[in-house]
Design a protein around this motif. Structure first.
Motif, mmCIF file in Angstrom:
data_model
loop_
_atom_site.group_PDB
_atom_site.id
_atom_site.type_symbol
_atom_site.label_atom_id
_atom_site.label_comp_id
_atom_site.label_asym_id
_atom_site.label_seq_id
_atom_site.Cartn_x
_atom_site.Cartn_y
_atom_site.Cartn_z
ATOM 1 N N PHE A 3 1.727 -3.339 0.833
ATOM 2 C CA PHE A 3 1.485 -2.876 -0.536
ATOM 3 C C PHE A 3 0.972 -1.447 -0.643
ATOM 4 C CE2 PHE A 3 1.106 -7.508 -0.459
ATOM 5 C CZ PHE A 3 2.091 -7.840 -1.385
ATOM 6 N N VAL A 4 0.757 -0.786 0.498
ATOM 7 C CA VAL A 4 0.291 0.592 0.442
ATOM 8 C C VAL A 4 1.482 1.507 0.191
ATOM 9 C CG1 VAL A 4 -0.799 2.477 1.722
ATOM 10 C CG2 VAL A 4 -1.654 0.143 1.991
ATOM 11 N N ASP A 5 1.356 2.403 -0.798
ATOM 12 C CA ASP A 5 2.408 3.383 -1.076
ATOM 13 C C ASP A 5 2.250 4.617 -0.205
ATOM 14 O OD1 ASP A 5 4.106 2.262 -2.847
ATOM 15 O OD2 ASP A 5 3.179 3.089 -4.649
ATOM 16 N N PHE A 6 1.068 5.230 -0.293
ATOM 17 C CA PHE A 6 0.819 6.493 0.429
ATOM 18 C C PHE A 6 -0.664 6.809 0.355
ATOM 19 C CE2 PHE A 6 2.458 7.260 -3.885
ATOM 20 C CZ PHE A 6 1.360 7.877 -4.475
ATOM 21 N N LEU A 7 -1.061 7.867 1.055
ATOM 22 C CA LEU A 7 -2.415 8.404 0.922
ATOM 23 C C LEU A 7 -2.332 9.587 -0.017
ATOM 24 C CD1 LEU A 7 -3.402 8.472 4.729
ATOM 25 C CD2 LEU A 7 -3.805 6.634 3.060
ATOM 26 N N GLU A 8 -3.385 9.753 -0.837
ATOM 27 C CA GLU A 8 -3.358 10.852 -1.799
ATOM 28 C C GLU A 8 -4.659 11.634 -1.736
ATOM 29 O OE1 GLU A 8 -2.081 11.189 -6.439
ATOM 30 O OE2 GLU A 8 -3.799 9.917 -6.022
ATOM 31 N N CYS A 9 -4.551 12.962 -1.747
ATOM 32 C CA CYS A 9 -5.761 13.787 -1.733
ATOM 33 C C CYS A 9 -6.509 13.614 -3.060
ATOM 34 C CB CYS A 9 -5.425 15.245 -1.519
ATOM 35 S SG CYS A 9 -6.895 16.297 -1.641
ATOM 36 N N SER A 10 -7.828 13.397 -2.948
ATOM 37 C CA SER A 10 -8.641 13.163 -4.143
ATOM 38 C C SER A 10 -8.854 14.434 -4.946
ATOM 39 C CB SER A 10 -9.996 12.588 -3.717
ATOM 40 O OG SER A 10 -10.621 13.472 -2.803
ATOM 41 N N ARG A 11 -8.496 15.607 -4.371
ATOM 42 C CA ARG A 11 -8.695 16.854 -5.105
ATOM 43 C C ARG A 11 -7.368 17.487 -5.537
ATOM 44 N NH1 ARG A 11 -13.355 20.281 -5.247
ATOM 45 N NH2 ARG A 11 -14.197 19.435 -3.308
ATOM 46 N N CYS A 12 -6.438 17.665 -4.587
ATOM 47 C CA CYS A 12 -5.207 18.408 -4.921
ATOM 48 C C CYS A 12 -3.981 17.499 -5.101
ATOM 49 C CB CYS A 12 -4.931 19.485 -3.875
ATOM 50 S SG CYS A 12 -4.273 18.849 -2.317
ATOM 51 N N GLN A 13 -4.180 16.173 -4.933
ATOM 52 C CA GLN A 13 -3.113 15.185 -5.168
ATOM 53 C C GLN A 13 -1.935 15.267 -4.195
ATOM 54 O OE1 GLN A 13 -4.569 16.070 -8.603
ATOM 55 N NE2 GLN A 13 -5.661 14.227 -8.025
ATOM 56 N N GLN A 14 -2.056 16.085 -3.168
ATOM 57 C CA GLN A 14 -1.040 16.091 -2.108
ATOM 58 C C GLN A 14 -0.933 14.680 -1.522
ATOM 59 O OE1 GLN A 14 0.605 18.863 -0.820
ATOM 60 N NE2 GLN A 14 1.528 17.816 0.919
ATOM 61 N N THR A 15 0.291 14.237 -1.185
ATOM 62 C CA THR A 15 0.422 12.886 -0.624
ATOM 63 C C THR A 15 0.751 12.921 0.868
ATOM 64 O OG1 THR A 15 2.744 12.738 -1.233
ATOM 65 C CG2 THR A 15 1.146 11.895 -2.830
ATOM 66 N N PHE A 16 0.376 11.839 1.551
ATOM 67 C CA PHE A 16 0.554 11.742 3.001
ATOM 68 C C PHE A 16 1.069 10.353 3.361
ATOM 69 C CE2 PHE A 16 -2.640 14.879 2.063
ATOM 70 C CZ PHE A 16 -2.359 15.932 2.935
ATOM 71 N N ASP A 17 1.770 10.283 4.485
ATOM 72 C CA ASP A 17 2.350 9.032 4.977
ATOM 73 C C ASP A 17 1.252 8.058 5.410
ATOM 74 O OD1 ASP A 17 3.677 7.037 6.249
ATOM 75 O OD2 ASP A 17 4.825 8.336 7.596
ATOM 76 N N SER A 18 1.311 6.852 4.902
ATOM 77 C CA SER A 18 0.252 5.879 5.189
ATOM 78 C C SER A 18 0.369 5.262 6.584
ATOM 79 C CB SER A 18 0.280 4.769 4.137
ATOM 80 O OG SER A 18 1.507 4.076 4.223
ATOM 81 N N GLN A 19 1.463 5.500 7.292
ATOM 82 C CA GLN A 19 1.609 4.920 8.647
ATOM 83 C C GLN A 19 1.031 5.835 9.721
ATOM 84 O OE1 GLN A 19 2.744 1.895 9.006
ATOM 85 N NE2 GLN A 19 3.773 1.538 7.063
ATOM 86 N N GLU A 20 0.496 6.979 9.304
ATOM 87 C CA GLU A 20 -0.043 7.903 10.296
ATOM 88 C C GLU A 20 -1.534 8.064 10.156
ATOM 89 O OE1 GLU A 20 2.050 11.416 11.130
ATOM 90 O OE2 GLU A 20 4.005 10.471 10.726
ATOM 91 N N LEU A 21 -2.131 8.560 11.247
ATOM 92 C CA LEU A 21 -3.572 8.721 11.288
ATOM 93 C C LEU A 21 -3.966 10.067 10.667
ATOM 94 C CD1 LEU A 21 -6.133 7.348 12.560
ATOM 95 C CD2 LEU A 21 -5.787 8.876 14.505
ATOM 96 N N TYR A 22 -4.770 10.007 9.623
ATOM 97 C CA TYR A 22 -5.232 11.237 8.990
ATOM 98 C C TYR A 22 -6.747 11.243 8.866
ATOM 99 C CZ TYR A 22 -0.538 12.573 7.600
ATOM 100 O OH TYR A 22 0.771 12.959 7.607
ATOM 101 N N SER A 23 -7.294 12.454 8.803
ATOM 102 C CA SER A 23 -8.715 12.592 8.476
ATOM 103 C C SER A 23 -8.790 13.092 7.043
ATOM 104 C CB SER A 23 -9.388 13.546 9.461
ATOM 105 O OG SER A 23 -9.282 13.016 10.771
ATOM 106 N N LEU A 24 -9.012 14.418 6.883
ATOM 107 C CA LEU A 24 -9.067 14.991 5.529
ATOM 108 C C LEU A 24 -7.699 15.540 5.135
ATOM 109 C CD1 LEU A 24 -12.448 16.879 5.960
ATOM 110 C CD2 LEU A 24 -12.055 14.851 4.537
ATOM 111 N N CYS A 25 -7.544 15.911 3.862
ATOM 112 C CA CYS A 25 -6.330 16.569 3.377
ATOM 113 C C CYS A 25 -6.114 17.865 4.149
ATOM 114 C CB CYS A 25 -6.459 16.868 1.879
ATOM 115 S SG CYS A 25 -5.157 17.926 1.223
ATOM 116 N N SER A 26 -4.900 18.051 4.661
ATOM 117 C CA SER A 26 -4.625 19.246 5.463
ATOM 118 C C SER A 26 -4.577 20.506 4.592
ATOM 119 C CB SER A 26 -3.317 19.070 6.218
ATOM 120 O OG SER A 26 -2.290 18.746 5.302
#
Ligand SMILES: *Cc1c(COP(=O)(O)O)cnc(C)c1O
Ligand SMILES: [Zn+2]
Length: 395
Positions: A3-26
């Protein structure tokens, strides 16, 4: 993930792939948030199935980030009691007063929720070594869930953290390094060494999943109050992850059709000796300045700078809430008062909330008929040495 669509930056709304390991918005180095396909979840009638599920936080599986049930690293966290405090409430003319008692979580604090989710996801995404800067309880929780998951854990905490935190880390097989200063100094060490050591940094809001665990407190509040949220939620705020998480949970539940548009007024409580959010709130700022030389025995809220400060301040203002601070003496008195009248031995952080509620009631900000909930985020039993030292200083 189902049910996960993606990761989204809480400030700039950039989106990231939810199957990968991320820390902060790049792009802008702000926290990433997990976004779900809530329309799809809505069709599954999760709410109707809840009565068939186990009483832990994973009963909300569809709105949590893990792919398969087998990937969950659990010690039985969540679904903590929501206790009415009639005697205490009566003493201050609050008819509907409750404590959400997080001390019943594994490792004796609500940090268990966040770390259950974060360790589950870290293991799924191939991480082997986890590191964390902590005021104490998050380190204890990471060590426990890391042990359960079979991962290596490296904890960095202030040298004046409660003894229980140091011992719980060592007794669950993790490495514990004591640092002079605060959680901010511990964070610098992790940041400096993580690359060469191959550590994944599990600092709160520097990875997307601890907040997902903590948001389940918002789901539980709604479920335990039969889908009608209280008027006021009072939360001891350090990094603010739980407050931001609950605010996120409320928005998700509204989209799922589980609750309406009504929101509780959110209150962030801090110690007078470490009140960066209170200060920013009062000055109508959108972010907080780092607090100099913080020194409270409510160690979980000794956080001089929160990376999610702007999200905390947003939630407080959108909810017509408040930020306020209480003294060390008031915290201590509140531990004794709640213990004696209700039999709950609060952590100092939880006691800070009761101290704040008394003030808000006295000023009329809280009405006699309102439904008020505060969070006891940990067990007083983890703080016996801190409380004793405070008593010695007072004499
Ligand atoms: C970490 C902690 C807090 C603060 O939680 P945040 O969500 O980071 O603000 C409060 N109380 C206790 C006992 C804690 O361990
Ligand atoms: Zn960004």
């Amino acid at each position: 993930m189902p049910f996960v669509d993606f990761l989204e930056c809480s400030r700039c709304q950039q989106t990231f792939d939810s199957q990968e390991l991320y820390s902060l918005c790049s792009e802008c180095h702000s926290p990433l948030l997990v976004r779900y396909d809530l329309e799809l979840i809505k069709q599954k009638d999760l709410k109707g199935k809840l009565y068939t599920r186990k009483p832990d936080m994973w009963r909300y599986f569809e709105v949590l980030p893990v792919n398969h049930q087998d990937d969950i690293v659990t010690l039985g966290e969540g679904y903590t009691p929501l206790l009415p405090l009639n005697c205490l409430g009566q003493s201050r003319e609050i008819k509907n007063l409750y404590v959400k008692d997080e001390s019943l979580n594994p490792t004796g604090s609500f940090k268990a929720r966040g770390l259950s989710a974060a360790v589950s996801m870290a293991r799924c995404l191939g991480v082997q070594k986890l590191a964390i800067p902590t005021a104490g309880n998050a380190g204890g929780a990471l060590a426990a869930y890391g042990a359960k998951a079979g991962l290596a854990v490296f904890v960095f905490m202030p040298d004046d953290a409660p003894k229980a935190n140091v011992l719980e880390v060592r007794m669950t097989g993790a490495s514990c390094e004591l640092v002079s200063g605060t959680i901010a100094d511990a964070a610098k060490i992790v940041a400096e060494r993580k690359e060469s050591e191959g550590w994944f940094d599990v600092s709160t809001l520097k990875e997307p999943y601890r907040i997902e665990g903590k948001k389940t407190m918002g789901y539980e509040l709604a479920e335990q109050f039969c889908w009608e949220l209280p008027d006021v939620v009072v939360y001891p705020t350090g990094g603010g992850t739980g407050l931001i998480g609950m605010w996120k949970a409320f928005a998700e539940m509204e989209k799922l059709g589980w609750i309406g548009a009504m929101r509780p007024r959110m209150v962030a409580v801090q110690s007078e000796n470490c009140a960066p959010i209170v200060s920013a709130f009062e000055q109508k700022k959108n972010s907080a300045e780092e607090w100099e030389a913080p020194s409270t025995f409510a160690s979980g809220i000794r956080v001089p700078k929160a990376i999610g400060d702007f999200l905390i301040l947003d939630a407080l203002r959108e909810s017509s809430g408040l930020a306020l601070s209480v003294s060390e003496e008031e915290i201590y008195q509140s531990i004794c008062e709640v213990g004696a009248s209700e039999g709950v031995f609060l952590a100092p952080e939880g006691a800070a909330c009761w101290a704040a509620i008394k003030k808000m009631r006295m000023q009329g900000w809280i009405g006699a008929d309102e439904k008020v909930v505060f969070f006891n985020t940990g067990s007083g039993l983890k703080y016996v040495d801190s409380i004793q030292s405070f008593e010695k200083v007072m004499q």
